[in-house]
Motif scaffolding. Structure first.
Motif, PDB file in Angstrom:
ATOM      1  N   THR A 113      52.558  58.497  30.472  1.00 30.44           N
ATOM      2  CA  THR A 113      51.852  58.595  32.248  1.00 30.44           C
ATOM      3  C   THR A 113      52.617  57.422  32.798  1.00 30.44           C
ATOM      4  O   THR A 113      51.895  57.293  34.352  1.00 30.44           O
ATOM      5  CB  THR A 113      50.333  57.785  31.785  1.00 30.44           C
ATOM      6  OG1 THR A 113      50.214  57.908  30.202  1.00 30.44           O
ATOM      7  CG2 THR A 113      49.451  59.337  33.048  1.00 30.44           C
ATOM      8  N   THR A 147      55.710  58.746  34.445  1.00 30.28           N
ATOM      9  CA  THR A 147      55.201  59.381  35.772  1.00 30.28           C
ATOM     10  C   THR A 147      55.165  58.745  36.591  1.00 30.28           C
ATOM     11  O   THR A 147      55.626  58.835  37.928  1.00 30.28           O
ATOM     12  CB  THR A 147      54.379  60.480  34.914  1.00 30.28           C
ATOM     13  OG1 THR A 147      55.168  61.122  33.945  1.00 30.28           O
ATOM     14  CG2 THR A 147      54.247  61.501  36.003  1.00 30.28           C
ATOM     15  N   ALA A 148      53.928  57.898  37.058  1.00 29.48           N
ATOM     16  CA  ALA A 148      53.796  57.289  37.870  1.00 29.48           C
ATOM     17  C   ALA A 148      54.476  56.104  38.202  1.00 29.48           C
ATOM     18  O   ALA A 148      54.702  56.195  40.037  1.00 29.48           O
ATOM     19  CB  ALA A 148      52.529  56.070  37.370  1.00 29.48           C
ATOM     20  N   ALA A 157      58.100  57.748  38.525  1.00 35.89           N
ATOM     21  CA  ALA A 157      58.904  58.311  39.424  1.00 35.89           C
ATOM     22  C   ALA A 157      57.826  58.557  40.200  1.00 35.89           C
ATOM     23  O   ALA A 157      58.761  59.106  41.608  1.00 35.89           O
ATOM     24  CB  ALA A 157      59.312  59.026  38.134  1.00 35.89           C
ATOM     25  N   ILE A 158      56.965  58.987  40.100  1.00 32.78           N
ATOM     26  CA  ILE A 158      56.225  59.008  41.829  1.00 32.78           C
ATOM     27  C   ILE A 158      56.200  58.120  42.944  1.00 32.78           C
ATOM     28  O   ILE A 158      56.519  58.766  43.939  1.00 32.78           O
ATOM     29  CB  ILE A 158      54.800  59.400  41.264  1.00 32.78           C
ATOM     30  CG1 ILE A 158      54.242  61.328  41.131  1.00 32.78           C
ATOM     31  CG2 ILE A 158      54.223  60.044  42.920  1.00 32.78           C
ATOM     32  CD1 ILE A 158      53.190  61.537  40.376  1.00 32.78           C
ATOM     33  N   ILE A 159      55.898  56.650  42.404  1.00 31.95           N
ATOM     34  CA  ILE A 159      55.985  55.801  42.771  1.00 31.95           C
ATOM     35  C   ILE A 159      57.528  55.868  43.973  1.00 31.95           C
ATOM     36  O   ILE A 159      57.501  55.292  45.041  1.00 31.95           O
ATOM     37  CB  ILE A 159      55.176  54.669  42.619  1.00 31.95           C
ATOM     38  CG1 ILE A 159      54.047  54.893  42.367  1.00 31.95           C
ATOM     39  CG2 ILE A 159      55.726  53.190  43.755  1.00 31.95           C
ATOM     40  CD1 ILE A 159      52.923  54.127  41.456  1.00 31.95           C
ATOM     41  N   ALA A 163      59.621  58.395  44.117  1.00 39.62           N
ATOM     42  CA  ALA A 163      59.732  59.020  45.029  1.00 39.62           C
ATOM     43  C   ALA A 163      59.180  58.530  46.347  1.00 39.62           C
ATOM     44  O   ALA A 163      60.088  59.105  47.670  1.00 39.62           O
ATOM     45  CB  ALA A 163      60.021  60.753  44.365  1.00 39.62           C
ATOM     46  N   LEU A 164      58.587  58.346  46.400  1.00 40.34           N
ATOM     47  CA  LEU A 164      57.386  57.980  47.646  1.00 40.34           C
ATOM     48  C   LEU A 164      57.984  57.353  48.620  1.00 40.34           C
ATOM     49  O   LEU A 164      58.378  57.335  49.442  1.00 40.34           O
ATOM     50  CB  LEU A 164      56.144  58.356  47.726  1.00 40.34           C
ATOM     51  CG  LEU A 164      55.351  58.889  47.589  1.00 40.34           C
ATOM     52  CD1 LEU A 164      53.076  58.372  46.859  1.00 40.34           C
ATOM     53  CD2 LEU A 164      54.943  59.916  48.102  1.00 40.34           C
TER      54      LEU A 164
END
Length: 59
Positions: free
Chosen positions: A4, A7-8, A10-12, A14-15
């Motif tokens: 998790t 994943t978090a 990776a999202i940050i 990407a943003l």
């Protein structure tokens, strides 16, 4: 690290990348040129404009 948190992260990441590219695109464009009407020194306030004079019906 757990899945998790990976994943978090990776999202940050990407943003941040998207915001970085968007900011670069916006800042790369030069400001627009003012219109030629705005370059004249005889610009008046709309309140100072004289109303149009109507023609006389007796002309």
């Amino acid at each position: 690290m757990t899945s998790t948190s990976v994943t978090a992260l990776a999202i940050i990441a990407a943003l941040i990348l998207v915001l970085h590219i968007a900011a670069g695109t916006v800042l790369a464009h030069p400001p627009t040129n003012p219109s030629p009407d705005m370059l004249t020194d005889d610009a008046t306030c709309p309140g100072e404009a004289k109303p149009p004079v109507s023609s006389s019906p007796f002309d």
